[in-house]
Design a protein around this motif. Sequence first.
Motif, PDB file in Angstrom:
ATOM      1  N   LYS A   1      -0.639   5.070   8.746  1.00 50.57           N
ATOM      2  CA  LYS A   1      -1.911   5.021   9.549  1.00 50.57           C
ATOM      3  C   LYS A   1      -2.602   3.643   9.866  1.00 50.57           C
ATOM      4  O   LYS A   1      -3.815   3.543  10.275  1.00 50.57           O
ATOM      5  CB  LYS A   1      -3.126   5.773   8.780  1.00 50.57           C
ATOM      6  N   ILE A   2      -1.905   2.567   9.695  1.00 52.25           N
ATOM      7  CA  ILE A   2      -2.245   1.130   9.605  1.00 52.25           C
ATOM      8  C   ILE A   2      -3.056   0.801  10.763  1.00 52.25           C
ATOM      9  O   ILE A   2      -4.101   0.250  11.066  1.00 52.25           O
ATOM     10  CB  ILE A   2      -1.463   0.163   9.268  1.00 52.25           C
TER      11      ILE A   2
ATOM     12  N   CYS B   1       0.845  -1.330  -0.195  1.00 49.21           N
ATOM     13  CA  CYS B   1      -0.123  -0.068   0.102  1.00 49.21           C
ATOM     14  C   CYS B   1       0.891   1.231   0.077  1.00 49.21           C
ATOM     15  O   CYS B   1       2.106   1.172   0.317  1.00 49.21           O
ATOM     16  CB  CYS B   1      -0.885  -0.068   1.180  1.00 49.21           C
ATOM     17  N   PRO B   2       0.402   2.382  -0.374  1.00 44.10           N
ATOM     18  CA  PRO B   2       0.998   3.559  -0.203  1.00 44.10           C
ATOM     19  C   PRO B   2       1.713   3.922   1.138  1.00 44.10           C
ATOM     20  O   PRO B   2       0.879   3.500   2.064  1.00 44.10           O
ATOM     21  CB  PRO B   2       0.189   4.722  -0.873  1.00 44.10           C
TER      22      PRO B   2
ATOM     23  N   GLU C   1      -8.284   5.176  -6.924  1.00 45.64           N
ATOM     24  CA  GLU C   1      -7.837   3.824  -7.677  1.00 45.64           C
ATOM     25  C   GLU C   1      -7.552   3.027  -6.684  1.00 45.64           C
ATOM     26  O   GLU C   1      -7.370   3.096  -5.451  1.00 45.64           O
ATOM     27  CB  GLU C   1      -6.583   4.237  -8.385  1.00 45.64           C
ATOM     28  N   VAL C   2      -7.158   1.603  -6.927  1.00 47.94           N
ATOM     29  CA  VAL C   2      -7.076   0.471  -6.152  1.00 47.94           C
ATOM     30  C   VAL C   2      -5.963   1.048  -4.948  1.00 47.94           C
ATOM     31  O   VAL C   2      -4.815   1.229  -5.451  1.00 47.94           O
ATOM     32  CB  VAL C   2      -6.478  -0.836  -6.751  1.00 47.94           C
ATOM     33  N   ILE C   3      -5.956   0.906  -3.838  1.00 43.92           N
ATOM     34  CA  ILE C   3      -5.047   1.500  -2.724  1.00 43.92           C
ATOM     35  C   ILE C   3      -4.250   0.460  -2.265  1.00 43.92           C
ATOM     36  O   ILE C   3      -3.033   0.917  -1.826  1.00 43.92           O
ATOM     37  CB  ILE C   3      -5.821   2.284  -1.705  1.00 43.92           C
TER      38      ILE C   3
END
Length: 81
Positions: A23-24, A16-17, A75-77
Amino acid sequence: MYIVIDFYQHQQVMKCPSKVGRKINKLRDEFLSWLYDRSIDHPYWVCEDGENYGLCYDADALIYWLNNYRFKKREVIANCR
């Protein structure tokens, strides 16, 4: 950024970005609230006689939630590595 999701017996890796990865922990809490909310019809419920009585999920559920609910206008993150 790569995030290791540990299910005690196995691990999965999510890509992921960095903005999302930082912020996970907050996102995990939001995800679990969504996942356990019985009023939400998602594909991770185990049903019998039309009644939700349990959950069956792995990292794909978090990725599904990120892409289709939390960041659905983008878009897909996230995806599995």
